[in-house]
Design a protein around this motif. Sequence first.
Motif, PDB file in Angstrom:
ATOM      1  N   GLY A 109      -4.561   5.186  25.507  1.00 25.11           N
ATOM      2  CA  GLY A 109      -5.255   3.922  25.674  1.00 25.11           C
ATOM      3  C   GLY A 109      -5.194   3.034  24.441  1.00 25.11           C
ATOM      4  N   GLU A 110      -4.905   3.627  23.267  1.00 25.25           N
ATOM      5  CA  GLU A 110      -4.756   2.808  22.063  1.00 25.25           C
ATOM      6  C   GLU A 110      -3.354   2.230  22.036  1.00 25.25           C
ATOM      7  N   SER A 111      -3.259   1.033  21.526  1.00 26.62           N
ATOM      8  CA  SER A 111      -1.964   0.370  21.488  1.00 26.62           C
ATOM      9  C   SER A 111      -1.784  -0.322  20.145  1.00 26.62           C
ATOM     10  N   PHE A 112      -0.606  -0.173  19.584  1.00 27.49           N
ATOM     11  CA  PHE A 112      -0.274  -0.807  18.317  1.00 27.49           C
ATOM     12  C   PHE A 112       1.061  -1.516  18.473  1.00 27.49           C
ATOM     13  N   PRO A 113       1.264  -2.594  17.710  1.00 21.95           N
ATOM     14  CA  PRO A 113       2.549  -3.299  17.828  1.00 21.95           C
ATOM     15  C   PRO A 113       3.697  -2.403  17.394  1.00 21.95           C
ATOM     16  N   GLU A 114       4.828  -2.620  18.021  1.00 28.32           N
ATOM     17  CA  GLU A 114       6.017  -1.853  17.672  1.00 28.32           C
ATOM     18  C   GLU A 114       6.661  -2.449  16.417  1.00 28.32           C
ATOM     19  N   VAL A 115       7.191  -1.593  15.572  1.00 30.91           N
ATOM     20  CA  VAL A 115       7.991  -2.045  14.443  1.00 30.91           C
ATOM     21  C   VAL A 115       9.444  -1.946  14.887  1.00 30.91           C
ATOM     22  N   GLU A 116      10.096  -3.092  14.986  1.00 31.99           N
ATOM     23  CA  GLU A 116      11.462  -3.148  15.503  1.00 31.99           C
ATOM     24  C   GLU A 116      12.379  -2.184  14.750  1.00 31.99           C
ATOM     25  N   GLY A 117      13.109  -1.391  15.528  1.00 26.22           N
ATOM     26  CA  GLY A 117      14.072  -0.464  14.946  1.00 26.22           C
ATOM     27  C   GLY A 117      13.479   0.821  14.410  1.00 26.22           C
ATOM     28  N   SER A 118      12.162   0.976  14.514  1.00 24.86           N
ATOM     29  CA  SER A 118      11.563   2.212  13.995  1.00 24.86           C
ATOM     30  C   SER A 118      11.827   3.364  14.957  1.00 24.86           C
ATOM     31  N   VAL A 119      11.804   4.556  14.404  1.00 26.51           N
ATOM     32  CA  VAL A 119      12.020   5.789  15.152  1.00 26.51           C
ATOM     33  C   VAL A 119      10.707   6.563  15.142  1.00 26.51           C
ATOM     34  N   CYS A 120      10.360   7.152  16.254  1.00 24.66           N
ATOM     35  CA  CYS A 120       9.163   7.987  16.326  1.00 24.66           C
ATOM     36  C   CYS A 120       9.405   9.281  15.550  1.00 24.66           C
ATOM     37  N   PHE A 121       8.477   9.637  14.695  1.00 24.97           N
ATOM     38  CA  PHE A 121       8.571  10.836  13.865  1.00 24.97           C
ATOM     39  C   PHE A 121       8.887  12.079  14.697  1.00 24.97           C
ATOM     40  N   TYR A 122       8.170  12.243  15.799  1.00 20.58           N
ATOM     41  CA  TYR A 122       8.341  13.445  16.624  1.00 20.58           C
ATOM     42  C   TYR A 122       9.726  13.474  17.275  1.00 20.58           C
ATOM     43  N   ASP A 123      10.206  12.311  17.714  1.00 24.49           N
ATOM     44  CA  ASP A 123      11.560  12.234  18.269  1.00 24.49           C
ATOM     45  C   ASP A 123      12.588  12.545  17.189  1.00 24.49           C
TER      46      ASP A 123
END
Length: 180
Positions: free
Chosen positions: A136-150
């Motif tokens: 339910g929480e939402s934060f803006p995306e940082v363009e080109g960022s990669v998710c740590f877990y991925d």
Amino acid sequence: MDFNFADLLERVANNIPDREALVCGDRRASYRQLDEDSSRFAAHLLSCGISKGDHVGIYGYNSIEWVTAMLGCYKIGAAPININFRYVDEELIYIARDADLTALVFDVEFSANVNRIRQHLPLITHFVSIDWADEGESFPEVEGSVCFYDACRDAQDQPLPPRSGDDHYILYTGGTTGMP
């Protein structure tokens, strides 16, 4: 004999792999987990062009991921650089420039801050977000960022570069009486 923190972690993980290494709230990580995850994060950094001698900012709260990112840096000879989550834009820009950051690992909660200052950080070529947000929480995306877990899950095994006893850890402190 030269060694660094990554060497110490690997030795402990070889001897007591299933013992708890970290506790953060209700989450726990064994030495084996910490060693394996930091190796995968190190491989991810290498695959993105981050290498020995590069400076990687870690901007977030105390967490298992924070320590994993730091140890991943040590495994490739990159210098992890702490960034206080309380810093304002001017301090964030100062540290990123002064430290010559080439990559930034950040808690997703700080995405808006990263987006606001990104234009002032031309040396940073790689962004990794630690997305721990509650449903339910939402934060803006940082363009080109990669998710740590991925990044950790998808990293391909590869040989890590040799380490030395003089690999760097750069620590910024202060900010209460001037720039860190």
